[in-house]
Motif scaffolding. Structure first.
Motif, short mmCIF file in Angstrom:
data_model
loop_
_atom_site.label_atom_id
_atom_site.label_comp_id
_atom_site.label_asym_id
_atom_site.label_seq_id
_atom_site.Cartn_x
_atom_site.Cartn_y
_atom_site.Cartn_z
N GLY A 29 21.11 78.51 41.10
CA GLY A 29 20.24 76.82 41.38
C GLY A 29 18.58 76.81 42.46
N THR A 30 18.41 78.29 42.74
CA THR A 30 17.24 78.19 43.37
C THR A 30 16.48 77.97 42.48
N GLN A 31 16.70 79.52 41.47
CA GLN A 31 15.72 79.91 40.77
C GLN A 31 15.52 78.60 39.43
N LEU A 39 18.79 70.54 36.30
CA LEU A 39 20.94 71.20 35.89
C LEU A 39 21.60 70.34 36.04
N VAL A 40 21.70 70.37 35.03
CA VAL A 40 22.23 69.54 34.11
C VAL A 40 23.98 70.09 34.79
N ALA A 53 23.90 73.08 42.44
CA ALA A 53 24.28 71.64 42.88
C ALA A 53 23.06 71.64 44.24
N ASP A 54 23.42 71.94 45.25
CA ASP A 54 22.84 72.43 45.91
C ASP A 54 21.62 72.33 46.18
N ALA A 55 21.67 74.01 45.77
CA ALA A 55 21.10 75.33 46.15
C ALA A 55 19.43 74.29 44.84
N THR A 56 19.94 73.87 44.00
CA THR A 56 18.55 73.30 42.91
C THR A 56 18.07 72.10 43.74
N LEU A 57 18.63 71.30 44.47
CA LEU A 57 17.46 70.45 44.85
C LEU A 57 17.42 70.79 46.44
N ALA A 58 17.45 71.63 46.64
CA ALA A 58 17.12 72.72 48.16
C ALA A 58 15.74 72.85 47.86
N GLY A 80 24.56 63.13 45.96
CA GLY A 80 23.61 62.86 46.96
C GLY A 80 22.86 64.28 45.51
N LEU A 81 23.39 63.79 44.31
CA LEU A 81 22.34 63.82 42.53
C LEU A 81 21.38 62.98 42.14
#
Length: 199
Positions: A29-31, A39-40, A53-58, A80-81
């Motif tokens: 997610g971070t990457q 991200l889907v 999801a949380d890591a992508t948002l962060a 929170g998306l």
């Protein structure tokens, strides 16, 4: 590959799993977020799904969740998306995820993840799409599945993992999270039109 903007991640919704799988979801997610990709995923807030999801948002990325009403009713949707789409059925959910994605990553998961994995691989073999598929064999999780796929090929029940008429892998297997996005970007541009909306 120049056309990758959105990456679909299939993964488990269970939180009762080893930390190595949770860490893999967080790293991916971070990457995705750091790479400026979208991200889907299935729209859940629990398990590896929520972690990814949380890591992508962060990391500053956008996240699109697609969840059926009957699962949302269990109060497991992520509120929170960037976008959350509530749909009528699993069939619509899966079709929308494919439509909105340019590549697919299969992280560790259960039977739901396995269902999604086999469907997206089958659709590619049938030339309904030509988008990259990466099996992330984190800590050897998917090795039994890989052995089964090899067995099906050896016994003639499955073609070798190449798209018919082209020298391209049906799916790509990586063992490390840091190899996922580079493996996606190395894939050739699609040679098959995306016909998923007809299904």
């Amino acid at each position: 590959m120049s056309q990758i903007r959105s990456v679909c991640v299939y993964c488990g919704s269970s939180g009762n799993v080893a930390d190595t799988y949770k860490q893999a979801a967080h790293e991916l997610g971070t990457q995705i977020g750091q790479a400026g990709l979208r991200l889907v995923y299935g729209g859940g807030r629990v398990g590896l799904m929520g972690i990814t999801a949380d890591a992508t948002l962060a990391a500053g990325g956008e996240v699109v969740g697609i969840i059926p009403e009957h699962i949302q009713a269990l109060e497991v949707d992520h509120t929170g998306l960037t976008e959350l789409h509530v749909v009528d059925s699993m069939h619509i959910r899966k079709a929308m995820m494919v439509e909105r994605s340019d590549a697919f990553v299969i992280l560790p998961g259960g039977i739901g993840t396995l269902d999604e994995a086999f469907e997206i691989i089958t659709w590619r073999q049938l030339q309904l799409h030509d988008k990259p598929i990466i099996i992330a064999n984190v800590d050897g999780f998917w090795q039994p599945l890989i052995d089964l796929l090899n067995h099906m090929q050896a016994t003639g029940f499955m073609r070798k993992p190449n798209i018919p008429g082209a020298e391209r892998a049906l799916y790509t297997i990586v063992d490390r999270v840091e190899d996922i996005l580079p493996a996606i970007m190395r894939q050739p541009d699609p040679s098959v039109g995306d016909n998923i909306r007809r299904l």
